[in-house]
Design an enzyme around this catalytic site. Sequence first.
Site, PDB file in Angstrom:
ATOM      1  N   ILE A 156       0.834  -1.198   0.000  1.00  0.00           N
ATOM      2  CA  ILE A 156       0.000   0.000   0.000  1.00  0.00           C
ATOM      3  C   ILE A 156       0.873   1.254   0.000  1.00  0.00           C
ATOM      4  O   ILE A 156       1.606   1.517   0.962  1.00  0.00           O
ATOM      5  CB  ILE A 156      -0.961   0.012   1.205  1.00  0.00           C
ATOM      6  N   GLU A 362      -1.762  -1.743 -10.399  1.00  0.00           N
ATOM      7  CA  GLU A 362      -3.058  -1.412 -11.011  1.00  0.00           C
ATOM      8  C   GLU A 362      -3.535  -2.548 -11.929  1.00  0.00           C
ATOM      9  O   GLU A 362      -4.251  -2.324 -12.902  1.00  0.00           O
ATOM     10  CB  GLU A 362      -2.998  -0.094 -11.800  1.00  0.00           C
TER      11      GLU A 362
END
Length: 379
Positions: A156, A362
């Site tokens: 993250i 992504e």
Amino acid sequence: MDFALTDDQRAIQDAARQFAEAELAPYSAEWDETKHFPVDVMKHAAQMGFCGIYTGEEHGGMALGRVEAALIFEELSRGDVSTAAFISIHNMATWMIDKFGSDDLRVRYVPRLTTMELIASYCLTEPGSGSDAAAMRTAAVRDGDHWVLNGSKAFISGAGTSDVYVVMARTGEAGPKGISAFVVDKDAPGLSFGAQEKKMGWNSQPTAMVAFDECRIPAANLLGKAGEGFRYAMMGLDGGRLNIAACSLGGARLALEAALAYVASRKQFGKALAEFQNTQFKLADMATQLEAARLMVLRGAWAIDTNHPEKTKWCAMAKRLATDACFEIADEALQLHGGYGYLKDYPLERIVRDLRVHRILEGTNEIMRVITAREMLRQ
């Protein structure tokens, strides 16, 4: 078919270029070396409107389209790929709250996110579910006026520093229809962070695991409807993939510009490298790949802006093509520099390291192929 930018788009592009040249490019190598997260500089970017690019104007966003976002991220990443990429993630999380949050959530968070008083992170990937995001195990259970979250998220960006986390968690049945999205504050009880990851690139932004241990958040922090979180996340990723592709464009463009300057000045066997036909062929291929990638990114952006029914496919195709091509351009630029390209005195090795992860995050480029083929076979 019109390939010209409007006057407003050129003005936006110029503003982003000037900001990148003044506030990103001079410090890019230092931030990479010292692993510095330039929050103060990103807040300057927010003053330019770059932290709420396609967020609505009601709460401080610029309400621009994805074409304008692509132009901005290409310019910002020419200054510093890693920092521009984090700004793109912040934009995605901010947009999700603005798009799917209740009026109360939007009022509480969006104005402070667009100014970057608050920094946002996006939490989807887990240690055991990367490409198979719908298999996530982080769970949220309703308990009166609260939701209680348990589980963890991996890789993250901004973890430990960001103030706000947009988190996808399972609230129902197996598969994508059982996933919901939440806004979690940094000080929520039961939220903790792992050690900072030691990475190949993207060193100007922190990356760590986010853990939820009986993490209690207000029930009002649910984004939209329960069970719709995976759909929201995928809508965010359509644009997020274009943002990362645009960040690849900027890095590759800087690499190509560096290569052009180097081969014009470097002499071997009595003449400049630029005079050798082999060098000229390489430069021509690099420029062609860059232009093709840019056109694909802009087409994907147009598809989102017009809500084209094939927007997900075109965004996946653009992300796959641009991130692969731009990494290859940067790697070829390093090769043209010979041994000097391997040194930190030149920007090439940093660009190569920063662009490499764009082919993974992504949604990996293998998953981009799966998405593209799946959409083709549905027709």
